[in-house]
Design an enzyme around this catalytic site. Sequence first.
Site, PDB file in Angstrom:
ATOM      1  N   ASP A 138       0.834  -1.194   0.000  1.00 64.69           N
ATOM      2  CA  ASP A 138       0.000   0.000   0.000  1.00 64.69           C
ATOM      3  C   ASP A 138       0.871   1.247   0.000  1.00 64.69           C
ATOM      4  OD1 ASP A 138      -2.383  -1.673   0.485  1.00 64.69           O
ATOM      5  OD2 ASP A 138      -1.411  -2.008   2.420  1.00 64.69           O
ATOM      6  N   ASP A 165      -3.777   1.135   4.416  1.00 64.07           N
ATOM      7  CA  ASP A 165      -4.336  -0.020   5.120  1.00 64.07           C
ATOM      8  C   ASP A 165      -3.864  -0.044   6.567  1.00 64.07           C
ATOM      9  OD1 ASP A 165      -5.461  -0.691   2.730  1.00 64.07           O
ATOM     10  OD2 ASP A 165      -4.472  -2.644   2.529  1.00 64.07           O
ATOM     11  N   ARG A 224     -13.746  -0.301  -0.848  1.00 62.26           N
ATOM     12  CA  ARG A 224     -13.003  -0.253   0.416  1.00 62.26           C
ATOM     13  C   ARG A 224     -12.834   1.166   0.939  1.00 62.26           C
ATOM     14  NH1 ARG A 224      -8.318  -4.878  -0.736  1.00 62.26           N
ATOM     15  NH2 ARG A 224      -9.779  -6.499  -1.392  1.00 62.26           N
TER      16      ARG A 224
END
Length: 591
Positions: A138, A165, A224
């Site tokens: 990420d 994340d 998400r």
Amino acid sequence: MGCNSLKMSLSALLVCGATVVGTATSAFAVTSPDFPMAGFATQNGGTTGGKGYSEVTVDNVSDLKSYAKAGNKIIYVKPGTYMGPVEVGSNVTIYGYQGAIIAQPSSGSAMKLSGSKNVIIRNLKFKGVGAHDDDDEDCLQVNHESKNVWIDHVDVYDGHDGNLDITNASDYVTISWTKFSYTSASTGHQFSNLIGNSKTKTSDRGHLNVTIHHTWWADGVVERMPRVRFGKVHVANNLFDSKDASYCVRAAIEADIRIERNVFIGVQKALDLYTSDGAITAAQMIENYEENVKKPQAGTGTAFKPSYSMSLTDVSTQAKAYALRDSIKLYAGATLPDPGASSVVTPASSSSAKSSSSVASSSSVKSSSSVVPASSSSAKSSSSQTPVAGEASLTKHGSGSTTQTVAAGESIAEFYYTIAGATGATVTGLPDGVSGTLKGSDFYISGTVSATAAPGAYKFTVTTTGATTNASKSGTITVTGNGTAPASSSSAKSSSSVTPQSSDSETDVSSSSEASDAIRGTDFAPQFTVSTTGRMLQVQNAAGNTMAIFDMQGRLLLTKRIATSAESALLPHTGTFILKIGPRTMRVNAR
């Protein structure tokens, strides 16, 4: 020096909770209100970052990586692009100047917190390598039992695997006033935020306590926002308006999510209940605003009640929801002022300030008048004040085309460019009435073409500033109507330069003196004046502009179009407010 000192800076007075009236009248460079820490980062003893440790200002990636990994430091990051990965230790505050960008390499993260404790990250842009459907890291990671982390006013986009994340039993995290997005650099897997990375990671139980508030999931984000497994997550007062979204919040195995007073506009699905991996604890929808949501989804269960108190904006009507939307769009991302940018007012908040008068709050952003720490314990990595070498880029967004036709006296369709690797931008060649305005890292082209503008094709060029290799983008606005056509676009309005430090100026106006304080505005003719008498606010010579009044938390209280040369408004109560008229910002005090 205590909170009663008359020589204390205005920033320090705000930290101490004082009411400031009738003292500072100079213009200052604050570009957004003062935002306190809230949510889970205030729990478990609180999050103080580098408070109590020495300060350092860095302008090269080697020093940034060294100081960040070592921890126990307050780090100010000068403008420029710094290639990651930057590993972050414990007891550290990292605060960026306008134009500071942490870039993700082709493999790995831009910045990684792994087992880090007590970390504050503010006012930075994180530029991903582009989201693609392959297995990598990420852009920004909070991992491996990291605890007490506050990520505030950052702009994260184009993360390779995800934007940000939070995984592996990390805990007590707050994400606030942050913007997540994807650009054309991303071709797939545009899944922004994961909290809990596996259905089998039962060790996450009892951890992953996360608050996300006043955050914007903008264009390009598909899923998400966040997706949650096992975590206890408070999603409050956020904006979801990505036209690319398939769903926003996803609840998965043992997720306990409180989805409260958010604004969902034009998305496919606000909430997705994913039960294939196991039962959901709760995903409670509480007093949210939904507009043009294609697939409504009711919540399930009763979510946890937060262990902290937090003031939330009511979004029960369209007007209230739009007010929150506009506030988030105005302030989310790397929009805070530079450290030490003004000798009158400098960046400070109830959770993040350290003043030159030695009054400090729970974390650290200095408010001395110098951009270089004055303390003998402070270190400076280099005497250079130039931005880090790098190549700039401009990415176009918005519904307006860069090639459009408009009649004189009409507004153009607004569009904007996201700036990366540079500290500002200029524009040349626009017709009268149309201008460029920097808002955070985005450069907006908007306005109403003057009724007297000559018809013809106006070729404009936007060029970045502050990079070793600057970027340019061009377009054409064709004006129709009566008049003499320009021989070339050179007859259009001359160049106007906008930088983060000068996009807004701010002044204190106090009712204690009952005197008008004239403010010269670049978009006003010839000037406008603002004064207060008690709770009555008077604005003169600003007809045709929009006036907005915010509280000191950045919540919009009132907005109105100024129709006459003498406009007035009654402030809701005594105290300090933020007034914006066009591009100008000032604080007004009602007594």
